[in-house]
Write a protein that holds these residues in place. Structure first.
Motif, short mmCIF file in Angstrom:
data_model
loop_
_atom_site.label_atom_id
_atom_site.label_comp_id
_atom_site.label_asym_id
_atom_site.label_seq_id
_atom_site.Cartn_x
_atom_site.Cartn_y
_atom_site.Cartn_z
N PRO A 5 0.80 -1.11 0.13
CA PRO A 5 -0.03 -0.15 0.08
C PRO A 5 0.78 1.30 0.13
O PRO A 5 1.94 1.22 0.43
CB PRO A 5 -0.89 -0.12 1.31
CG PRO A 5 -0.11 -0.84 2.22
CD PRO A 5 0.60 -1.75 1.52
N VAL A 6 0.33 2.35 -0.66
CA VAL A 6 1.05 3.81 -0.63
C VAL A 6 0.09 4.47 0.57
O VAL A 6 -1.00 4.31 0.57
CB VAL A 6 0.76 4.36 -1.97
CG1 VAL A 6 1.43 5.68 -1.54
CG2 VAL A 6 1.39 3.46 -3.08
N LEU A 7 0.85 5.11 1.72
CA LEU A 7 0.39 5.90 2.58
C LEU A 7 0.27 7.39 1.99
O LEU A 7 1.21 7.83 1.64
CB LEU A 7 1.05 5.77 3.77
CG LEU A 7 0.74 6.65 4.90
CD1 LEU A 7 -0.67 6.50 5.29
CD2 LEU A 7 1.67 6.76 5.98
N VAL A 8 -0.85 7.96 2.00
CA VAL A 8 -1.07 9.31 1.41
C VAL A 8 -1.66 10.24 2.91
O VAL A 8 -2.63 9.92 3.22
CB VAL A 8 -2.09 9.45 0.37
CG1 VAL A 8 -2.33 10.98 0.06
CG2 VAL A 8 -1.70 8.67 -0.91
N THR A 9 -0.63 10.94 3.17
CA THR A 9 -1.06 12.01 4.39
C THR A 9 -1.95 13.27 3.78
O THR A 9 -1.49 13.64 2.60
CB THR A 9 -0.07 12.30 5.39
OG1 THR A 9 0.78 13.28 4.70
CG2 THR A 9 0.54 11.14 5.75
N GLY A 10 -2.87 13.84 4.39
CA GLY A 10 -3.51 14.77 3.89
C GLY A 10 -4.48 14.44 2.92
O GLY A 10 -4.84 15.00 1.73
N ALA A 11 -5.15 13.07 3.00
CA ALA A 11 -5.79 12.51 1.88
C ALA A 11 -7.25 13.25 1.71
O ALA A 11 -7.76 13.06 0.61
CB ALA A 11 -6.16 11.16 2.23
N ALA A 12 -7.73 14.03 2.63
CA ALA A 12 -9.00 14.81 2.63
C ALA A 12 -8.42 16.21 2.11
O ALA A 12 -9.53 17.11 2.13
CB ALA A 12 -9.61 14.84 3.91
N GLY A 13 -7.16 16.55 1.97
CA GLY A 13 -6.96 17.87 1.32
C GLY A 13 -6.98 17.81 -0.17
O GLY A 13 -7.35 16.78 -0.89
N PHE A 14 -6.92 18.98 -0.82
CA PHE A 14 -6.85 19.26 -1.98
C PHE A 14 -5.91 18.38 -2.90
O PHE A 14 -6.32 17.47 -3.76
CB PHE A 14 -6.51 20.79 -2.34
CG PHE A 14 -6.45 21.38 -3.92
CD1 PHE A 14 -7.31 20.60 -4.76
CD2 PHE A 14 -5.57 22.29 -4.22
CE1 PHE A 14 -7.23 20.80 -6.06
CE2 PHE A 14 -5.66 22.51 -5.37
CZ PHE A 14 -6.44 21.93 -6.31
N ILE A 15 -4.70 18.38 -2.66
CA ILE A 15 -3.72 17.57 -3.42
C ILE A 15 -3.85 16.13 -3.05
O ILE A 15 -3.45 15.20 -3.92
CB ILE A 15 -2.35 17.99 -3.28
CG1 ILE A 15 -2.46 19.80 -3.89
CG2 ILE A 15 -1.38 17.43 -4.29
CD1 ILE A 15 -0.81 20.24 -3.55
N GLY A 16 -3.86 15.93 -1.89
CA GLY A 16 -3.83 14.41 -1.53
C GLY A 16 -5.08 13.81 -1.72
O GLY A 16 -4.92 12.41 -2.12
N HIS A 17 -6.24 14.40 -1.85
CA HIS A 17 -7.36 13.62 -2.54
C HIS A 17 -7.07 13.37 -3.85
O HIS A 17 -7.36 12.30 -4.37
CB HIS A 17 -8.61 14.83 -2.38
CG HIS A 17 -9.74 14.52 -3.12
ND1 HIS A 17 -9.84 15.36 -4.34
CD2 HIS A 17 -10.85 13.69 -3.09
CE1 HIS A 17 -11.07 15.16 -4.95
NE2 HIS A 17 -11.73 13.98 -4.17
#
Length: 328
Positions: A5-17
């Protein structure tokens, strides 16, 4: 779903989403982290998260990245070997009001991801968000801002924290050997964007019949970069890690700076309404211009932004009307 898996922090943010959706679209499993703070309307962040409903391969954790043990546990238990770290306290002017929010999110939060990466077995690559703000108030000149320039004169606390993150990452790469890439983002815009950004806040005021405040007397220029082009660069960088023990920084922008008044004119055309303008002087922490030299990212990944500002603002305006249920 493929691989680890890839962990994406800020996933609810503009770029993270947008990045999480791109990774899912190519068959990755994505673990998203976000604390959904109230820096801007949390309902927009919740709406972004809702776009993942029913999508296989996405696992979300509502979590502050400065909670070191919780972050490390997710990385270790899920076998995370790649991280796209985009969570941060954004905003230049806000850093004048809430400085300790930047200490926790940008400094302690970044260190939390470094520690989790350091202890992860077989860790492959940490890609993290830096910022064009590290360049300070540099004159435009005839060429774009180069990664080789000194970045030791930040004009805002936000910029100082981003420069500090680069230094922390360089030390961890040297000490512990895992590859890292810092991406110096230039002005990102598009659908699902941040309401604190000028094009978004201007749109809200224009559509409400309110005047807009134009800082720097309209003489500022920004390297506006459409969100889809930005995600191209992020994923390209993720797929091309540096050598073990190497830390690099790369500009990620459009390389076509646009004057603020020209942006407003394009936004007016996209929205179909004229703006009433109130001219204001430069604000503390603002910079006159940004201009990315993207030659290194292009050489590494073939990165080449394609969406011109006029087209990108039309796409944003269409999303904006739909999201806020505004009739043409």
């Amino acid at each position: 779903m493929t691989g680890d898996p890839v962990l994406v922090t800020g996933a609810a943010g503009f770029i993270g989403h947008a990045t999480a959706h791109r990774l899912l679209a190519r068959g990755e499993t994505v673990i998203g982290i976000d604390n959904i703070n109230d820096y801007y309307d949390p309902s927009l962040k919740e709406a972004r998260l809702a776009t993942f409903d029913g999508r296989p391969g996405f696992d979300f954790h509502r979590l502050d990245i400065a909670e070191t043990d919780a972050v490390a546990k997710i990385v270790a238990e899920r076998g995370v070997k790649r991280i796209v770290h985009l969570a941060a306290q954004a905003g230049v002017r806000y850093s004048l009001e809430k400085p300790f929010a930047y200490e926790r999110s940008n400094l302690a939060g970044h260190l939390s991801l470094l520690e989790a990466s350091r202890h992860a077995e077989g860790f492959a690559h940490l890609v993290y968000a830096s910022s064009s703000s590290v360049y300070g108030d540099r004159p435009m000149g005839g060429a774009g801002f180069s990664e080789d320039e000194r970045v030791d004169k930040p004009v805002s606390l936000y910029a100082a924290t981003k420069a500090a993150c680069e230094l922390m990452s360089a030390s961890y790469a040297s000490l512990f050997g895992f590859p890292q890439t810092g991406l110096r983002f230039f002005t990102v815009y598009g659908p699902w964007g941040r309401p604190d950004m000028a094009y978004f806040s201007f749109s809200q005021k224009i559509m409400n019949g309110e005047p807009i405040e134009v800082y720097g007397d309209g003489k500022m220029a920004r390297d506006f970069t459409y969100i889809d082009d930005i995600v191209d660069g992020i994923v390209g960088a993720l797929d091309n890690p540096p050598a073990r023990g190497e830390h690099r920084v790369l500009n990620i922008g459009d390389s076509r700076p646009v004057g603020l008044m020209d942006m407003i004119q394009s936004l007016e055309a996209a929205l179909g309404r004229k703006a009433e303008k109130i001219m204001r002087p430069m604000q503390p922490g603002d910079v006159t211009a940004t201009y990315a030299d993207i030659s290194r990212l292009n050489a590494l990944t073939g990165y080449h932004p394609e969406v011109m500002l006029e087209d990108g603002l039309k796409r944003f305006a269409d999303w904006f009307r739909n999201y806020y249920s505004i009739k043409p």
